[in-house]
Structures are given as C-alpha cells and as structure tokens.
Design an enzyme around this catalytic site. Structure first.
Site, PDB file in Angstrom:
ATOM      1  N   CYS A  75      -6.202  -2.415   5.884  1.00  0.00           N
ATOM      2  CA  CYS A  75      -4.747  -2.258   5.911  1.00  0.00           C
ATOM      3  C   CYS A  75      -4.188  -2.881   7.195  1.00  0.00           C
ATOM      4  O   CYS A  75      -4.564  -2.485   8.310  1.00  0.00           O
ATOM      5  CB  CYS A  75      -4.400  -0.774   5.835  1.00  0.00           C
TER       6      CYS A  75
ATOM      7  N   CYS B 185      -2.531  -0.361   9.594  1.00  0.00           N
ATOM      8  CA  CYS B 185      -3.547   0.447  10.289  1.00  0.00           C
ATOM      9  C   CYS B 185      -4.158  -0.357  11.432  1.00  0.00           C
ATOM     10  O   CYS B 185      -4.393   0.180  12.526  1.00  0.00           O
ATOM     11  CB  CYS B 185      -4.641   0.891   9.317  1.00  0.00           C
TER      12      CYS B 185
ATOM     13  N   ASP C  74       9.278  -7.242  13.091  1.00  0.00           N
ATOM     14  CA  ASP C  74       8.739  -7.822  11.865  1.00  0.00           C
ATOM     15  C   ASP C  74       8.380  -9.289  12.113  1.00  0.00           C
ATOM     16  O   ASP C  74       9.113 -10.021  12.767  1.00  0.00           O
ATOM     17  CB  ASP C  74       9.781  -7.712  10.741  1.00  0.00           C
TER      18      ASP C  74
ATOM     19  N   HIS D 113      -2.416   6.653   7.833  1.00  0.00           N
ATOM     20  CA  HIS D 113      -2.211   5.834   6.639  1.00  0.00           C
ATOM     21  C   HIS D 113      -1.635   6.691   5.518  1.00  0.00           C
ATOM     22  O   HIS D 113      -2.306   7.551   4.968  1.00  0.00           O
ATOM     23  CB  HIS D 113      -3.518   5.181   6.168  1.00  0.00           C
TER      24      HIS D 113
ATOM     25  N   ASN E   9      10.867   0.338   1.323  1.00  0.00           N
ATOM     26  CA  ASN E   9      10.590  -0.153  -0.023  1.00  0.00           C
ATOM     27  C   ASN E   9       9.393   0.608  -0.572  1.00  0.00           C
ATOM     28  O   ASN E   9       8.441   0.882   0.165  1.00  0.00           O
ATOM     29  CB  ASN E   9      10.285  -1.657   0.007  1.00  0.00           C
TER      30      ASN E   9
ATOM     31  N   HIS F 286       1.453   0.553   3.279  1.00  0.00           N
ATOM     32  CA  HIS F 286       1.346   1.552   4.347  1.00  0.00           C
ATOM     33  C   HIS F 286       2.791   1.883   4.697  1.00  0.00           C
ATOM     34  O   HIS F 286       3.549   0.981   5.102  1.00  0.00           O
ATOM     35  CB  HIS F 286       0.573   0.959   5.534  1.00  0.00           C
TER      36      HIS F 286
ATOM     37  N   HIS G 283       6.367   2.422   5.851  1.00  0.00           N
ATOM     38  CA  HIS G 283       7.092   1.879   7.006  1.00  0.00           C
ATOM     39  C   HIS G 283       8.578   1.883   6.700  1.00  0.00           C
ATOM     40  O   HIS G 283       8.991   1.819   5.542  1.00  0.00           O
ATOM     41  CB  HIS G 283       6.610   0.469   7.349  1.00  0.00           C
TER      42      HIS G 283
ATOM     43  N   HIS H 128      12.093  -0.132   7.685  1.00  0.00           N
ATOM     44  CA  HIS H 128      12.695  -1.318   8.280  1.00  0.00           C
ATOM     45  C   HIS H 128      13.971  -0.891   9.005  1.00  0.00           C
ATOM     46  O   HIS H 128      14.849  -0.260   8.400  1.00  0.00           O
ATOM     47  CB  HIS H 128      13.095  -2.317   7.192  1.00  0.00           C
TER      48      HIS H 128
HETATM   49  P1  5GP Z   1       7.639  -4.429   2.672  1.00  0.00           P
HETATM   50  O1  5GP Z   1       7.860  -5.685   1.859  1.00  0.00           O
HETATM   51  O2  5GP Z   1       6.299  -3.826   2.376  1.00  0.00           O
HETATM   52  O3  5GP Z   1       8.755  -3.458   2.594  1.00  0.00           O
HETATM   53  O4  5GP Z   1       7.641  -4.907   4.190  1.00  0.00           O
HETATM   54  C1  5GP Z   1       6.509  -5.384   4.834  1.00  0.00           C
HETATM   55  C2  5GP Z   1       6.984  -6.131   6.043  1.00  0.00           C
HETATM   56  O5  5GP Z   1       5.890  -6.317   6.914  1.00  0.00           O
HETATM   57  C3  5GP Z   1       7.546  -7.531   5.742  1.00  0.00           C
HETATM   58  O6  5GP Z   1       8.897  -7.596   6.184  1.00  0.00           O
HETATM   59  C4  5GP Z   1       6.613  -8.470   6.497  1.00  0.00           C
HETATM   60  O7  5GP Z   1       7.286  -9.568   7.078  1.00  0.00           O
HETATM   61  C5  5GP Z   1       5.995  -7.551   7.547  1.00  0.00           C
HETATM   62  N1  5GP Z   1       4.654  -7.910   7.940  1.00  0.00           N
HETATM   63  C6  5GP Z   1       3.593  -8.172   7.132  1.00  0.00           C
HETATM   64  N2  5GP Z   1       2.494  -8.452   7.865  1.00  0.00           N
HETATM   65  C7  5GP Z   1       2.874  -8.342   9.165  1.00  0.00           C
HETATM   66  C8  5GP Z   1       2.164  -8.494  10.405  1.00  0.00           C
HETATM   67  O8  5GP Z   1       0.977  -8.779  10.449  1.00  0.00           O
HETATM   68  N3  5GP Z   1       2.881  -8.301  11.540  1.00  0.00           N
HETATM   69  C9  5GP Z   1       4.205  -7.977  11.530  1.00  0.00           C
HETATM   70  N4  5GP Z   1       4.802  -7.822  12.711  1.00  0.00           N
HETATM   71  N5  5GP Z   1       4.898  -7.819  10.381  1.00  0.00           N
HETATM   72  C10 5GP Z   1       4.240  -7.999   9.222  1.00  0.00           C
HETATM   73 ZN    ZN Z   2      -2.702   1.704   6.655  1.00  0.00          ZN
END
Ligand code: 5GP
Ligand code: ZN
Length: 113
Positions: free
Chosen positions: A4, A7, A30, A46, A86, A97, A99, A101
């Site tokens: 993950c 994680c 991000d 997690h 989301n 995982h 989160h 925004h």
């Molecule tokens: P989701 O689409 O799951 O709501 O948001 C995941 C977010 O994680 C996305 O906006 C993506 O740009 C960000 N993200 C994915 N991998 C990484 C990473 O390795 N580092 C950082 N800083 N952001 C990440």
């Molecule tokens: Zn995780």
C-alpha cells in the site's frame, strides 16, 4: 499492508512533501495536485476507505478533522477550502487507503459529481 503506497509513505519508506505528522496521521502534498493547494490527510493505520469506518476506528476521522484548520491556515486557505474523500469504484478512489483531500487556493466550483 506491504503493497500500500500510503502505508509506505506513513512509514517513511516512500518520500513525501509532508505538511503535518503525529503518531496517528500524516498529511502531505498530493503528487498530482488538482488545485493550487492539494494536501492528503492519511491515517497511519491502514483503513481501506470510508466504507470501513466503524465505531472502533472512527476516532481517527475526528482527529484528522481537528488538524485540518491549522494546516489550512498555514497554507493560506483563509477564504475556504473543500475536504473530500472518494470511496470505491464509483467514487473514483484510486488508492485504497483512507484519505481526505484538502483542496483550495482558488475559487472552487459548485459541482460535486
Ligand atoms: P483518490 O483517487 O484515491 O481519491 O486519491 C488518491 C490521490 O493520491 C491522488 O490524488 C493521487 O495523485 C495521490 N497519490 C497517489 N500516489 C501518490 C504518491 O506516491 N505520493 C503522493 N504525494 N500522492 C500520491
Ligand atoms: Zn495502507
């Protein structure tokens, strides 16, 4: 969860541009910002998604929200911001995982879906 990405960021195994950290959560910019300010608040535990929040683990959500105002202030979001999570396929969750925004730094649109 060994595979993950969040994680791994929480464990310091993958670098991140961190804006806040304590023993339970981490917040970092991000990698692909959708707005001028785009920070992710992530529990170190997690939890896959909003659908996995329950009576036993829901304190972490309040803890995250209790830290958002100071980070938002530090990042210059005096005029407001949006917090989004989301969940699942139709919610367009790409990292499984939990989160949140933190989005801001410009006038956001009224649309949510
Ligand atoms: P989701 O689409 O799951 O709501 O948001 C995941 C977010 O994680 C996305 O906006 C993506 O740009 C960000 N993200 C994915 N991998 C990484 C990473 O390795 N580092 C950082 N800083 N952001 C990440
Ligand atoms: Zn995780």
């Amino acid at each position: 969860m060994s595979d993950c990405v969040f994680c791994k960021i929480a464990a310091g195994e993958i670098p991140s541009n961190k804006v806040y950290e304590d023993d339970r959560i981490i917040a970092f910019h991000d990698i692909n910002p959708m707005t001028p300010v785009h920070v992710l608040f992530v529990p170190k535990e997690h939890i896959c998604c909003a659908n996995a929040i329950n009576e036993d683990n829901c304190d972490i959500v309040g803890h995250i929200f209790s830290k958002i105002p100071a980070v938002a202030k530090e990042l210059g979001l005096e005029n407001g911001y949006r917090v989004v999570t989301n969940c699942g396929k139709e919610g367009c969750q790409s990292v499984m995982h939990l989160h949140f925004h933190l989005l801001g730094g410009k006038q956001l649109g009224v649309g949510m879906g």
